[in-house]
Design an enzyme around this catalytic site. Sequence first.
Site, PDB file in Angstrom:
ATOM      1  N   TRP A  79     -35.411  31.356  51.034  1.00 36.20           N
ATOM      2  CA  TRP A  79     -34.491  30.280  50.706  1.00 36.20           C
ATOM      3  C   TRP A  79     -35.093  29.273  49.740  1.00 36.20           C
ATOM      4  O   TRP A  79     -34.415  28.757  48.862  1.00 36.20           O
ATOM      5  CB  TRP A  79     -34.072  29.585  52.004  1.00 36.20           C
ATOM      6  N   ASN A  97     -32.674  29.752  57.769  1.00 38.71           N
ATOM      7  CA  ASN A  97     -32.348  29.793  59.200  1.00 38.71           C
ATOM      8  C   ASN A  97     -31.742  31.139  59.595  1.00 38.71           C
ATOM      9  O   ASN A  97     -31.240  31.882  58.759  1.00 38.71           O
ATOM     10  CB  ASN A  97     -31.395  28.655  59.547  1.00 38.71           C
ATOM     11  N   ASP A 142     -29.563  24.379  61.426  1.00 38.22           N
ATOM     12  CA  ASP A 142     -29.712  24.639  59.988  1.00 38.22           C
ATOM     13  C   ASP A 142     -30.955  23.929  59.414  1.00 38.22           C
ATOM     14  O   ASP A 142     -30.917  23.331  58.350  1.00 38.22           O
ATOM     15  CB  ASP A 142     -28.451  24.202  59.240  1.00 38.22           C
ATOM     16  N   ASP A 144     -33.695  25.011  58.043  1.00 42.66           N
ATOM     17  CA  ASP A 144     -34.507  25.983  57.305  1.00 42.66           C
ATOM     18  C   ASP A 144     -35.561  25.300  56.436  1.00 42.66           C
ATOM     19  O   ASP A 144     -35.573  24.084  56.269  1.00 42.66           O
ATOM     20  CB  ASP A 144     -33.610  26.874  56.444  1.00 42.66           C
TER      21      ASP A 144
END
Length: 192
Positions: A79, A97, A142, A144
């Site tokens: 990501w 995530n 969330d 991440d």
Amino acid sequence: PTGQGVVTIDTDKGKINKNFGKDGFFGFSASLIAPIVTEDKIFFSDINSNIWSFNKFSGKKLWKISTKRKDNFNGAVNWGGISYDNKRNLLYVSTGNPRGYSDYTGITREGKNLYSNSLIAIGANKGKIKWHFTDTEHDLWDLDISFPPILSTITYDNKKIDIVSTISKSGNILTFEREFGFRIFDYRTQKA
């Protein structure tokens, strides 16, 4: 060609180099993360939680590794980005995530959801995970790691240490020794 993956362009002619890979393309479903190009390899990630290695000159696939370790969840996609340490021949990948029924519902993905919300060190020759650190296990919020791994050298306790560092959405600055993943600074975990 489908237009997905990595394409090679002949810079003298401004056209796709069709002698490379398959009609100039290799890989598929590429993410928006920029590829890493070394002396002889190209590394890139896709939207299906895979990291790929290809020969830079022929476009031949060398290896592929998934950052998703269980079938009960999706996600753990690269990501934030990839960084490369040419001295240690290691890639550093930050992952997103886990996803199941919903990012915020964990009932369909039991366990810690290994390699999601993580900083992962991968050997560039064979695509084997050398070490990893997960910032948030079984993420429901969330959280991440959306920041790229940054390579630097610091002085700590009167010693020069090569580090990899990244930032998580939970507000943690994660800093590790590059080779073995030793944490440089204390890190306290807690259960929700």
